[in-house]
Design a protein around this motif. Structure first.
Motif, PDB file in Angstrom:
ATOM      1  N   ASP A 159       0.809  -1.189  -0.080  1.00 13.75           N
ATOM      2  CA  ASP A 159      -0.041  -0.138   0.056  1.00 13.75           C
ATOM      3  C   ASP A 159       0.943   1.134  -0.054  1.00 13.75           C
ATOM      4  OD1 ASP A 159      -2.482  -1.497   0.020  1.00 13.75           O
ATOM      5  OD2 ASP A 159      -2.499  -1.602   2.256  1.00 13.75           O
ATOM      6  N   CYS A 206     -18.589  -5.744   0.203  1.00 13.56           N
ATOM      7  CA  CYS A 206     -17.498  -5.179  -0.469  1.00 13.56           C
ATOM      8  C   CYS A 206     -17.191  -3.680  -0.174  1.00 13.56           C
ATOM      9  CB  CYS A 206     -17.551  -5.352  -1.960  1.00 13.56           C
ATOM     10  SG  CYS A 206     -17.542  -6.853  -2.785  1.00 13.56           S
ATOM     11  N   ASP A 207     -17.395  -3.233   0.946  1.00 15.05           N
ATOM     12  CA  ASP A 207     -16.813  -2.190   1.550  1.00 15.05           C
ATOM     13  C   ASP A 207     -15.309  -1.967   1.314  1.00 15.05           C
ATOM     14  OD1 ASP A 207     -19.341  -1.083   2.081  1.00 15.05           O
ATOM     15  OD2 ASP A 207     -19.271  -1.983   4.189  1.00 15.05           O
ATOM     16  N   TRP A 208     -15.041  -0.618   1.080  1.00 11.83           N
ATOM     17  CA  TRP A 208     -13.781  -0.246   1.417  1.00 11.83           C
ATOM     18  C   TRP A 208     -13.291  -0.317   2.687  1.00 11.83           C
ATOM     19  CZ3 TRP A 208      -9.860   0.338  -2.432  1.00 11.83           C
ATOM     20  CH2 TRP A 208     -10.367   0.143  -3.614  1.00 11.83           C
ATOM     21  N   THR A 254      -9.315   3.993   3.965  1.00 11.64           N
ATOM     22  CA  THR A 254      -9.542   4.984   2.842  1.00 11.64           C
ATOM     23  C   THR A 254     -10.165   6.384   3.013  1.00 11.64           C
ATOM     24  OG1 THR A 254     -10.702   2.730   1.708  1.00 11.64           O
ATOM     25  CG2 THR A 254     -11.118   5.093   0.591  1.00 11.64           C
ATOM     26  N   LEU A 310     -10.743   5.847  -6.503  1.00 11.84           N
ATOM     27  CA  LEU A 310     -10.537   4.392  -6.488  1.00 11.84           C
ATOM     28  C   LEU A 310     -11.112   3.575  -7.602  1.00 11.84           C
ATOM     29  CD1 LEU A 310     -12.714   4.258  -2.896  1.00 11.84           C
ATOM     30  CD2 LEU A 310     -10.133   4.455  -3.356  1.00 11.84           C
ATOM     31  N   PRO A 349     -11.713  -3.389  -3.745  1.00 12.03           N
ATOM     32  CA  PRO A 349     -11.131  -3.449  -2.252  1.00 12.03           C
ATOM     33  C   PRO A 349     -10.521  -4.809  -2.037  1.00 12.03           C
ATOM     34  CG  PRO A 349     -13.521  -3.570  -2.359  1.00 12.03           C
ATOM     35  CD  PRO A 349     -13.209  -3.144  -3.830  1.00 12.03           C
ATOM     36  N   ARG A 350     -11.058  -5.955  -2.670  1.00  8.57           N
ATOM     37  CA  ARG A 350     -10.179  -6.979  -2.658  1.00  8.57           C
ATOM     38  C   ARG A 350     -10.547  -8.150  -3.891  1.00  8.57           C
ATOM     39  NH1 ARG A 350     -14.491  -7.786   1.704  1.00  8.57           N
ATOM     40  NH2 ARG A 350     -15.987  -9.280   0.726  1.00  8.57           N
ATOM     41  N   VAL A 353     -13.722   9.449  -3.356  1.00  4.03           N
ATOM     42  CA  VAL A 353     -13.876   9.512  -1.737  1.00  4.03           C
ATOM     43  C   VAL A 353     -14.687  10.900  -1.420  1.00  4.03           C
ATOM     44  CG1 VAL A 353     -12.728   9.267   0.419  1.00  4.03           C
ATOM     45  CG2 VAL A 353     -11.917   7.900  -1.493  1.00  4.03           C
TER      46      VAL A 353
END
Length: 1020
Positions: free
Chosen positions: A669, A799-801, A805, A859, A863-864, A874
């Protein structure tokens, strides 16, 4: 696509519900009475008439009905009946409009190629919409066409075509909101047809090579036939095959497996279908052995007992009826309306296709004798079904002849090659005129002529294919790799005329995306009546709402364990979809009152048109990727030339990836910057621009249209001169050298303005588009509030960030620069808790600003890995329903009238998935660079977008300095010039001379336009 030794072959499939070709199919143009549908006219907006056998107004065996649909109307715009009974002009039931209408007295009118007819105009006062009817008799048959008055040209052409039993020449000049989206139109048509007609049309479009359109029909069928296991399995299998034909092989595997699971066990027809489609999927991946393995799978027998039982009971079956009617003049009319094959016939046709596929695989493996025998067996098998009079058999026969040509060429029998190709072309011209498959077959023949040394013949035939492709929707998918020999011929020729022909050919391969969105924006922002512009925008918005609702219906319909609430939501969505379709179609009809929306932008742009708008010191450079080869075209006002680039697509992709990694890479990251690979940057410049280096040195403004790997890299950071690089390398040889000090290098971006174009047409549109009429100069938003926990009122899903973030907001310094540049009276700053997604979506004043500046994180990934990427900016968390993100979909909903949107966020030039596009209400596109946040802001009303190719740095105030330089542009100074000046200051600073600091931003649009007009702010 199956491609062997430079030869390209696109595979299609066979129908379950197929027309018998009949005697009329041997003619150049079959009579309309035996066709499932036909185009209305031959110019203007694409409208079609489609047989509607379930129309409730039909009562006799000789009665016919059609539904009329037009591109961009979301529902039917009219209908036509031909019936052997009395018809009341005013009282006949309508399938278009029910409810109170105020009608004029019947009168007479004249229609070309028909003569005098009776007519009636009625008005719906509540919607202020007119409807029209025409009635005429010919012998025992009465013909009535009815529909929206805004689509009057389509109504007239439909009536003339059906009466004359042949398509009529003419232009359908009606309002349109889109530009070129055959797949979206196919989805509209699929919803207007009954399932049987939709299935027939789906197969017909596939067999003609319209794979994207066919995919839309099968997707629609998969949703509508959830309760019929066999029909659903068939639709899913065909969806899978369309994905394979468009080279989406992973999606094809997934859908074919889903079809297998949905199929009733022991269904021999579906088993054969899946067997063949899996083989085609392998052939499209050039895997002959895999195809043969798929074809070796055993399938259940199909025993046709229906006919024997029916005959014993006295029922006249279809084969018997065929024999009875063999000499009847009406037999082709009866059997031409879409009779379904019996299961045993379907099995026989699919077995014939299996032999053909095995023959293709054998040819790919070099077993030419085996291939010839298998193809001969396939043709013999087809001849046993309905005497070989199936249109699908005609298509297969054409493909067999193409294979014969390829086998003859591989075996050195050149005398047989052209004859086999000509036979295939003749079959397709008779059965599938104006189809991508016909164009593809001609292109294959042209490719052979090029390989055999007949350059003149190849050039002429390729030019014919390119010219015809402009009138054949969805042809780009079939032609993309088949045109490779044409590009090679033109590049070798090297003349200005060859450049012009290559320019036209490249547009046959245009992909949808930002270019289409810019075309819609140009029409929306064109000069004219404000009421019309508002109506145009509303029609576009309704279209997006329809696409979104269709996507939601598809999602709910395929949930494995739907809840009762899911079922209620599904029913509500289906109900609202019908209402939205009707509303959108009415809006399109009302737009007919405004002539400027009837003028379509041409599908092809001549090179001369681009040259005409280029100013002294400007050059247009277009990259074209055709298979593995790459080509370039460079044009100025006075000259043009085309040439082949030496590196292949894969070679350039490796260089671009290596360059990007040397700029910035993400580890744990964290953004890691390495010494820039300057040697590779010089090499790439020479590969791209070496042939025109002398012209580049004096260029002031480069308009760069990227393709392939160069979509991922801004051209600024290529090195335009060797001397500066040599001096840098000499410094690096010293012990105390700083590899990040790259001062003195002559970057391509030094002293040159650079704009990014996505298509020739979009560049012309953006150059001509009227400037913003907003009253204020600048709106700066950003610096989200830090969040340590997710608000209770926030929307959340699996699927939340992560909350991190929101924990590194971008500083508001650059926004303060914008406010200082334009003054408090002409600017607004929104930061912190006020900067929320819900506030932006509910702000009615957004279209009052010429410049919008977002200083926040972008973004563009997921997120994954198991979550879909959904591009977003954002924001702070807002009120009820907020997720702290301004999503790709929500950006499209913003109401902007902006000259420029500045996205000083990370990687905002990244791609969006097809699924994200559908969620946003965009019918096509996705999976391409620049299809993400950039496209969303263009769709919302931004003429130009400044976006970034990688996470922009805060170190040394690099981003702040770039933004300050751009926003500080002098009145009348081009946007690209202001950005270029700011970049040059960073290039000349030892701390920021590495491209990481100054090269991330691109200007998508026309950078020659000023950020600040000469009046300082726009006036209204």
């Amino acid at each position: 696509m199956t491609r062997v030794a430079g030869k390209s072959l696109r595979l299609a499939l066979l129908a379950s519900s197929l027309m018998v070709a009949g005697a009329a199919a041997a003619k150049k143009e079959p009579p309309l009475s035996i066709m499932n549908g036909f185009r209305l006219g031959d110019a203007g907006v694409l409208c079609t008439a489609q047989v509607q056998p379930a129309d409730r107004r039909l009562s006799g065996v000789f009665d016919r009905a059609y539904v009329l649909t037009c591109r961009d109307a979301a529902s039917a715009v009219g209908s036509l009946i031909a019936v052997r009974r009395a018809v009341d002009l005013a009282g006949e039931a309508s399938i278009i409009k029910s409810g109170a209408l105020t009608c004029t007295a019947p009168s007479s009118a004249s229609i070309d190629n028909v003569g005098t007819v009776s007519t009636l105009t009625c008005r719906d006062e509540s919607s202020r919409l007119d409807y029209r009817r025409y009635l005429v008799s010919r012998g025992r048959t009465n013909y009535l066409v009815e529909g929206m008055a805004g689509y009057d040209p389509a109504l007239r052409l439909a009536l003339a075509s059906v009466i004359n039993n042949k398509t009529q020449s003419g232009s359908v000049q009606v309002a349109t909101t889109e530009v070129s989206d055959p797949a979206a139109f196919a989805r509209t048509q699929a919803g207007a047809f009954d399932p049987a007609a939709a299935r027939t049309e789906a197969y017909a479009r596939n067999n003609g090579g319209r794979f994207a359109e066919s995919a839309e029909f099968f997707e629609n069928l998969a949703q509508r036939e959830g309760n019929d296991a066999a029909s659903r399995a068939e639709a899913l299998a065909n969806q899978g095959l369309q994905q394979s034909n468009m080279s989406n092989f992973a999606a094809a595997d997934r859908l074919l497996s889903a079809a297998d699971r949905a199929s009733p066990k022991g269904n021999g027809v579906i088993q054969r279908l899946l067997r063949n489609y899996r083989a085609v999927n392998q052939l499209n991946q050039k895997n002959a052995a895999g195809a043969l393995e798929a074809l070796s799978v055993s399938v259940a027998d199909v025993i046709d007992e229906q006919d024997q039982a029916s005959l014993r009971s006295g029922l006249i079956t279809l084969p018997l009826a065929d024999e009875i009617n063999k000499d009847s003049g009406t037999s082709t009319q009866v059997i031409g309306l879409g009779n379904e094959l019996r299961p045993a016939e379907r099995a026989a046709v699919l077995d014939a296709q299996s032999l053909q596929l095995a023959g293709i695989a054998a040819r790919m493996q070099g077993r030419l004798a085996d291939a010839s025998k298998l193809l001969g067996d396939a043709r013999g098998k087809l001849a046993e079904v309905r005497d070989g009079k199936l249109m699908s058999a005609a298509w297969l026969s054409a493909e067999i002849d193409v294979e014969r040509a390829l086998i003859a060429e591989a075996g050195g029998d050149r005398g047989s090659v052209v004859g086999a190709f000509d036979t295939a072309v003749g079959i397709l011209e008779q059965n599938f005129p104006q189809s991508p498959m016909l164009l593809a077959t001609k292109a294959r023949k042209a490719g052979y002529l090029a390989r055999s040394g007949d350059a003149a013949g190849a050039n002429a035939l390729f030019a014919e294919v390119v010219d015809q492709s402009a009138a054949v929707p969805d042809s780009g998918t079939a032609l993309r790799e088949l045109l490779a020999p044409y590009f090679a011929l033109l590049a070798r020729e090297g003349s200005a005329d060859a450049a012009a022909r290559m320019f036209l050919a490249s547009q046959a391969l245009q992909r949808p995306g930002v270019a289409q969105t810019q075309a819609v924006l140009a029409r929306q922002m064109s000069e004219g009546n404000d009421e019309a512009s508002a109506m145009f925008r509303l029609a576009v918005t309704r279209t997006r709402e329809i696409v979104r609702t269709e996507a939601e219906i598809a999602r709910l319909s395929t949930k494995p364990s739907p809840t009762s609430q899911d079922m209620n939501n599904l029913a509500a969505a289906k109900g609202s979809l019908d209402t939205m379709r009707a509303d959108q179609t009415q809006l399109q009809a009302k737009l007919a009152d405004y002539p400027r929306y009837k003028v379509l932008a041409p599908q092809q742009t001549d090179l001369a048109q681009i040259q005409a708008v280029l100013r002294p010191g400007e050059g247009y450079y277009k990259v074209m990727v055709i298979g593995e080869r790459q080509y370039a075209l460079y044009a100025t006002h006075d000259a043009a030339r085309a040439f082949r680039l030496e590196p292949t697509r894969r070679q350039m992709a490796r260089d671009v990836a290596a360059l990007r990694d040397s700029i910035v890479r993400i580890e744990n990251d964290q953004a890691i910057t390495d010494p820039f690979d300057a040697v590779r940057a010089r090499k790439l410049y020479l590969q791209l621009f070496g042939p025109i280096d002398a012209e580049m040195q004096g260029l002031r403004h480069l308009v760069f249209e990227p393709d392939g790997p160069m979509l991922q890299l801004p051209p600024y950071l290529l090195i335009a001169k060797q001397a500066g690089l040599d001096a840098y390398l000499a410094r690096q040889a010293k012990a105390d050298a700083d590899p990040f000090d790259m001062r003195g290098i002559d970057w391509l971006g030094r002293g040159r303005e650079v704009s990014i174009s996505v298509s020739p047409r979009s560049f012309l549109d953006m150059r001509a588009i009227a400037p913003s009429r907003a009253r204020k100069a600048y709106l700066g938003v950003g610096t989200n509030s830090m969040a340590v926990s997710r608000p209770v009122a926030a929307v959340a899903d699996e699927c939340d960030w992560p909350l991190t973030t929101w924990q590194a907001p971008i500083k508001p310094d650059e926004l303060a620069i914008g406010q200082a540049a334009f003054g408090a009276a002409n600017s607004t700053i929104v930061t912190g808790a006020a900067f929320t997604d819900t506030a932006l979506l509910n702000d009615p004043e957004l279209d009052n600003y010429r410049i919008l500046h977002f200083a926040t994180h972008g973004l563009v990934t997921a997120p994954r890995p198991d979550c879909p990427p959904r591009p977003a900016l954002v924001t702070s968390f807002g009120g009820q329903g907020s997720d702290g993100l301004l999503s790709f979909r929500e950006i499209f909903d913003l109401q902007l009238d902006a000259d420029v949107v500045i996205l000083s966020a990370c990687d905002t030039a990244g791609a969006a998935t097809s699924a994200a596009s559908r969620e946003a209400g965009i019918a096509t596109g996705g999976n391409y660079a620049l299809d993400g946040l950039v496209r969303a802001f263009v769709g919302a009303g931004a003429r130009s977008v400044v976006a970034s190719h990688w996470p922009v740095p805060d170190d040394y105030d690099a981003t702040k300095r770039l933004i300050a330089g751009m926003i500080g542009a002098k009145p009348g100074q081009p946007l690209a010039d202001a950005l270029g000046d700011a970049q040059q200051q960073l290039m000349d600073d030892a701390n920021t001379s590495h491209p990481f600091y100054w090269a991330a931003f691109i200007i998508l649009g026309d950078g020659a336009k000023p950020l600040v007009p000469t009046t300082s702010v726009a006036s209204k």
